[in-house]
Design a protein around this motif. Sequence first.
Motif, PDB file in Angstrom:
ATOM      1  N   TYR A  46      33.371 -12.020 -18.774  1.00 30.83           N
ATOM      2  CA  TYR A  46      33.181 -13.390 -19.674  1.00 30.83           C
ATOM      3  C   TYR A  46      32.027 -13.239 -20.879  1.00 30.83           C
ATOM      4  N   ALA A  47      30.848 -13.021 -20.474  1.00 31.56           N
ATOM      5  CA  ALA A  47      29.552 -12.567 -21.071  1.00 31.56           C
ATOM      6  C   ALA A  47      30.111 -11.457 -22.197  1.00 31.56           C
ATOM      7  N   SER A  48      30.726 -10.273 -21.679  1.00 30.94           N
ATOM      8  CA  SER A  48      31.001  -9.366 -22.620  1.00 30.94           C
ATOM      9  C   SER A  48      31.927  -9.493 -23.466  1.00 30.94           C
ATOM     10  N   CYS A  49      32.739 -10.500 -23.417  1.00 33.82           N
ATOM     11  CA  CYS A  49      33.804 -10.986 -24.266  1.00 33.82           C
ATOM     12  C   CYS A  49      33.084 -11.902 -25.398  1.00 33.82           C
ATOM     13  N   TYR A  50      32.347 -12.922 -24.780  1.00 38.65           N
ATOM     14  CA  TYR A  50      31.628 -13.887 -25.595  1.00 38.65           C
ATOM     15  C   TYR A  50      30.847 -13.490 -26.761  1.00 38.65           C
ATOM     16  N   ILE A  51      29.904 -12.454 -26.280  1.00 37.54           N
ATOM     17  CA  ILE A  51      28.822 -11.876 -27.290  1.00 37.54           C
ATOM     18  C   ILE A  51      29.375 -11.512 -28.521  1.00 37.54           C
ATOM     19  N   PRO A  52      30.544 -10.678 -28.554  1.00 36.83           N
ATOM     20  CA  PRO A  52      30.999 -10.151 -29.786  1.00 36.83           C
ATOM     21  C   PRO A  52      31.942 -11.402 -30.466  1.00 36.83           C
ATOM     22  N   ALA A  53      32.438 -12.403 -29.747  1.00 36.71           N
ATOM     23  CA  ALA A  53      33.070 -13.584 -30.286  1.00 36.71           C
ATOM     24  C   ALA A  53      32.023 -14.410 -30.962  1.00 36.71           C
ATOM     25  N   PHE A  54      30.758 -14.596 -30.458  1.00 35.61           N
ATOM     26  CA  PHE A  54      29.663 -15.428 -31.019  1.00 35.61           C
ATOM     27  C   PHE A  54      29.116 -14.537 -32.199  1.00 35.61           C
ATOM     28  N   ARG A  55      29.241 -13.168 -32.305  1.00 36.07           N
ATOM     29  CA  ARG A  55      28.822 -12.512 -33.495  1.00 36.07           C
ATOM     30  C   ARG A  55      29.905 -12.827 -34.634  1.00 36.07           C
ATOM     31  N   VAL A  56      31.084 -12.839 -34.354  1.00 38.36           N
ATOM     32  CA  VAL A  56      32.160 -13.220 -35.454  1.00 38.36           C
ATOM     33  C   VAL A  56      31.724 -14.586 -35.740  1.00 38.36           C
ATOM     34  N   ALA A  57      31.622 -15.491 -34.952  1.00 44.45           N
ATOM     35  CA  ALA A  57      31.420 -16.829 -35.291  1.00 44.45           C
ATOM     36  C   ALA A  57      30.225 -17.262 -36.169  1.00 44.45           C
ATOM     37  N   ALA A  58      29.004 -16.287 -36.047  1.00 45.22           N
ATOM     38  CA  ALA A  58      27.714 -16.549 -36.672  1.00 45.22           C
ATOM     39  C   ALA A  58      28.241 -15.753 -38.142  1.00 45.22           C
ATOM     40  N   ASP A  59      29.030 -14.756 -37.968  1.00 48.50           N
ATOM     41  CA  ASP A  59      29.430 -14.173 -39.470  1.00 48.50           C
ATOM     42  C   ASP A  59      30.220 -15.079 -40.203  1.00 48.50           C
ATOM     43  N   LYS A  60      31.056 -15.823 -39.709  1.00 51.11           N
ATOM     44  CA  LYS A  60      31.863 -16.956 -40.418  1.00 51.11           C
ATOM     45  C   LYS A  60      31.129 -17.924 -40.926  1.00 51.11           C
ATOM     46  N   HIS A  61      29.634 -18.061 -40.360  1.00 48.17           N
ATOM     47  CA  HIS A  61      28.661 -19.243 -40.744  1.00 48.17           C
ATOM     48  C   HIS A  61      27.819 -18.603 -41.698  1.00 48.17           C
ATOM     49  N   GLY A  62      28.017 -17.401 -41.942  1.00 51.89           N
ATOM     50  CA  GLY A  62      27.009 -16.887 -43.184  1.00 51.89           C
ATOM     51  C   GLY A  62      25.923 -16.156 -42.751  1.00 51.89           C
ATOM     52  N   TYR A  63      25.844 -15.757 -41.229  1.00 48.39           N
ATOM     53  CA  TYR A  63      24.701 -14.919 -40.605  1.00 48.39           C
ATOM     54  C   TYR A  63      25.568 -13.470 -40.414  1.00 48.39           C
ATOM     55  N   ASP A  64      25.109 -12.451 -41.361  1.00 45.32           N
ATOM     56  CA  ASP A  64      25.893 -11.365 -40.979  1.00 45.32           C
ATOM     57  C   ASP A  64      25.033 -10.418 -40.127  1.00 45.32           C
ATOM     58  N   ASP A  65      24.114 -10.785 -39.677  1.00 42.61           N
ATOM     59  CA  ASP A  65      23.255 -10.020 -38.688  1.00 42.61           C
ATOM     60  C   ASP A  65      22.284 -10.790 -37.660  1.00 42.61           C
ATOM     61  N   VAL A  66      22.830 -11.204 -36.498  1.00 43.87           N
ATOM     62  CA  VAL A  66      21.992 -12.344 -35.748  1.00 43.87           C
ATOM     63  C   VAL A  66      20.850 -11.492 -35.055  1.00 43.87           C
ATOM     64  N   GLY A  67      20.999 -10.218 -34.899  1.00 49.09           N
ATOM     65  CA  GLY A  67      20.215  -9.343 -34.241  1.00 49.09           C
ATOM     66  C   GLY A  67      20.588  -9.285 -32.801  1.00 49.09           C
ATOM     67  N   ASN A  68      19.507  -9.138 -31.793  1.00 50.74           N
ATOM     68  CA  ASN A  68      19.600  -9.004 -30.615  1.00 50.74           C
ATOM     69  C   ASN A  68      20.287 -10.359 -29.790  1.00 50.74           C
ATOM     70  N   ILE A  69      21.245  -9.989 -29.199  1.00 49.20           N
ATOM     71  CA  ILE A  69      21.766 -11.423 -28.222  1.00 49.20           C
ATOM     72  C   ILE A  69      21.653 -10.844 -26.937  1.00 49.20           C
ATOM     73  N   GLU A  70      20.993 -11.724 -25.886  1.00 49.73           N
ATOM     74  CA  GLU A  70      21.055 -11.597 -24.605  1.00 49.73           C
ATOM     75  C   GLU A  70      21.337 -12.867 -23.956  1.00 49.73           C
ATOM     76  N   VAL A  71      22.491 -12.401 -22.965  1.00 50.22           N
ATOM     77  CA  VAL A  71      23.171 -13.640 -22.269  1.00 50.22           C
ATOM     78  C   VAL A  71      22.603 -13.444 -20.761  1.00 50.22           C
TER      79      VAL A  71
END
Length: 131
Positions: A46-71
């Motif tokens: 679940y976390a391994s799927c959510y992290i890339p989905a979160f990155r895509v969502a952030a990109d769609k909001h104008g954040y092209d690199d959110v850096g390190n994500i830890e869950v």
Amino acid sequence: MADIEVTSTCEEGYTVESVINGEWELVVDALSNDGPSANEVLAADYASCYIPAFRVAADKHGYDDVGNIEVDVEADLDEDDDLVSIAFDMSVEEDLGDDEQDIVELGEDICHVHSALREELHADIAIESGV
């Protein structure tokens, strides 16, 4: 031909060896002796799927690199070892300001595991960005 093909084998006991798409091997043990249990794998998946989905969502909001994500994932089981709750405690390097919750929700919409789980098992997500 199916999109995903898995061959799972259990020679004895409770350890199952799976080969995914003829390439990837995964060992799951109901007793957590020879590998993670199915519930542990689901929590990690679940976390391994959510992290890339979160990155895509952030990109769609104008954040092209959110850096390190830890869950950090916490999952609770009932007396029958069935999952009853899952929670994510997320740390995101980039400060997402007022967009945090919108990005979390879009990430949920994009995440395939989130979509596959029954609603009461959707992760309760707490996020801290700009860390």
